[in-house]
Design an enzyme around this catalytic site. Structure first.
Site, mmCIF file in Angstrom:
data_model
loop_
_atom_site.group_PDB
_atom_site.id
_atom_site.type_symbol
_atom_site.label_atom_id
_atom_site.label_comp_id
_atom_site.label_asym_id
_atom_site.label_seq_id
_atom_site.Cartn_x
_atom_site.Cartn_y
_atom_site.Cartn_z
ATOM 1 N N CYS A 14 0.690 -9.042 -3.388
ATOM 2 C CA CYS A 14 -0.025 -8.519 -2.223
ATOM 3 C C CYS A 14 0.187 -9.407 -1.005
ATOM 4 C CB CYS A 14 -1.512 -8.396 -2.550
ATOM 5 S SG CYS A 14 -2.480 -7.863 -1.133
ATOM 6 N N CYS A 49 -2.872 -9.834 1.255
ATOM 7 C CA CYS A 49 -3.921 -10.727 0.733
ATOM 8 C C CYS A 49 -3.509 -12.187 0.858
ATOM 9 C CB CYS A 49 -4.182 -10.452 -0.747
ATOM 10 S SG CYS A 49 -4.189 -8.735 -1.216
ATOM 11 N N ASP A 50 -2.252 -12.475 0.581
ATOM 12 C CA ASP A 50 -1.857 -13.870 0.371
ATOM 13 C C ASP A 50 -0.919 -14.442 1.431
ATOM 14 O OD1 ASP A 50 -3.345 -13.771 -1.957
ATOM 15 O OD2 ASP A 50 -1.658 -13.070 -3.157
#
Ligand code: NAP
Length: 327
Positions: A139, A142-143
């Site tokens: 992701c 997200c990261d």
């Protein structure tokens, strides 16, 4: 075993809460079917891990994926949709009264709309799982933030890989796209965007054979698919963007799926979202391996809602719902 409201039999339960499920919730809510949406712990679906969505009609300047899903959800709530932010653990969809469990809690409904979407695939390397969250990720949204000025790679040759690689250049100093073939599945416009980005370098005909590092990823092992040559590429981050698997495990042995696990729809002549079980409809990525767009998912969510409504209207005793149902 506890049950929901003394075995109240609802008109419709929607399982899943991406664009398909939430559109179904809006339509069934407006249709006065009092939908219960079991939205899952990872509510909102794949758009929750997407950055800017530029192709959803109505947003000429684009909109962030999570923001778009919050709008969908608020709209469904406005029309009376109820939400449970938990995962369904078991279903029995075979009878006229559909049974849906969350742990020991049983929920009953005359119809069920399945919109559980699809999940990211992984390469299947032993160290990929071990280093997940420690340099390996599926992701980018997200990261990505954690990889400021770092060197990273994205695996895959589809739109997701191009989109993630382009997004990750906001943070990383260098992004490799590692793809197992010469040709790309990605759309031309997204491929070109990646190709024109000076921070992105393509490694084609290349596969990742191992992820290296003790506590965090330090490098990957690569193999050229044409020459067989092996090499090591030092990396801080590895993002896997190699497609998805439909989330249909819950429905195995009840709902007919294709060889890849996607639910087969159009199983009766008058309802495009009909599954093999009367009263059970499927929409969004869980039944669509071809288009997989937020807008097509939303469109099929609308169809599922109308199909469910039509089905419920065909049931003679819709208003007389009270007989106790054994769990
Ligand atoms: P995809 O189109 O299925 O592409 C998956 C890619 O991963 C392919 O290039 C495939 O290689 C590669 N791959 C699969 N398994 C692999 C493995 N084990 N090892 C190495 N590589 C592997 O998936 P996607 O990119 O997630 O896109 C899915 C759908 O969503 C598409 O319809 C896409 O257009 C859409 N999408 C749209 C947007 C947007 O418009 N903003 C963004 C993202 C996705 P091969 O090509 O060799 O099979």
């Amino acid at each position: 075993m506890t049950s929901n409201n003394g075995n109240e039999i609802r008109k419709v339960i929607i399982v899943g809460s991406g664009p398909a499920g939430l559109t179904a919730a809006i339509y069934t809510g407006r249709g006065r079917l009092d939908p219960l949406v079991i939205e899952g712990y990872q509510a909102g679906g794949q758009l929750m891990t997407t950055t800017e969505v530029e192709n959803f009609p109505g947003f000429k300047d684009g909109i962030m994926g999570p923001e778009l899903m919050m709008e969908f959800r608020a709209q469904a709530e406005r029309f009376g949709a109820e939400f449970i932010t938990k995962n369904v653990t078991k279903v029995d969809l075979t009878g006229d009264i559909k049974k849906v469990w969350i742990g020991d809690d049983l929920y009953l409904a005359r119809s069920v709309i399945i919109s559980t979407g699809a999940s990211a695939n992984l390469l299947g390397l032993e160290n990929e799982s071990r280093l997940m969250g420690r340099g390996v990720s599926s992701c980018a949204t997200c990261d990505g933030f954690f990889f400021r000025d770092k060197t990273i790679a994205v695996v895959g040759g589809g739109d997701s890989a191009m989109e993630e690689a382009t997004f990750l250049t906001r943070f990383a100093s260098k992004v490799y796209i590692i793809h197992r073939r010469e040709g790309f599945r990605a759309s031309k416009i997204m491929l070109e965007k990646a190709e024109n980005n000076p921070k992105i370098e393509f490694l084609t005909n290349t596969i990742v054979t191992d992820a290296l590092g003790e506590d965090a990823l330090t490098a990957v092992k690569l193999q050229n698919t044409q020459t067989g040559a092996e090499s090591e590429l030092p990396l801080d981050g590895l993002f896997i963007a190699i497609g998805h698997t439909p989330n249909t495990q819950l429905f195995a042995n009840q709902i007919e799926v294709d060889e890849k696990g996607y639910i087969l729809t159009s199983q009766d002549k008058s309802h495009v979202t009909a599954t093999n079980i009367p009263g059970v409809f499927a929409c969004g990525d869980v039944q669509d391996k071809r288009y997989r767009q937020a807008i097509t998912a939303a469109g099929s969510g609308c169809s599922a809602a109308l199909d469910a409504e039509h089905y419920l209207e065909s049931l003679p005793e819709l208003e007389e719902v009270s007989e106790p149902v054994a769990a």
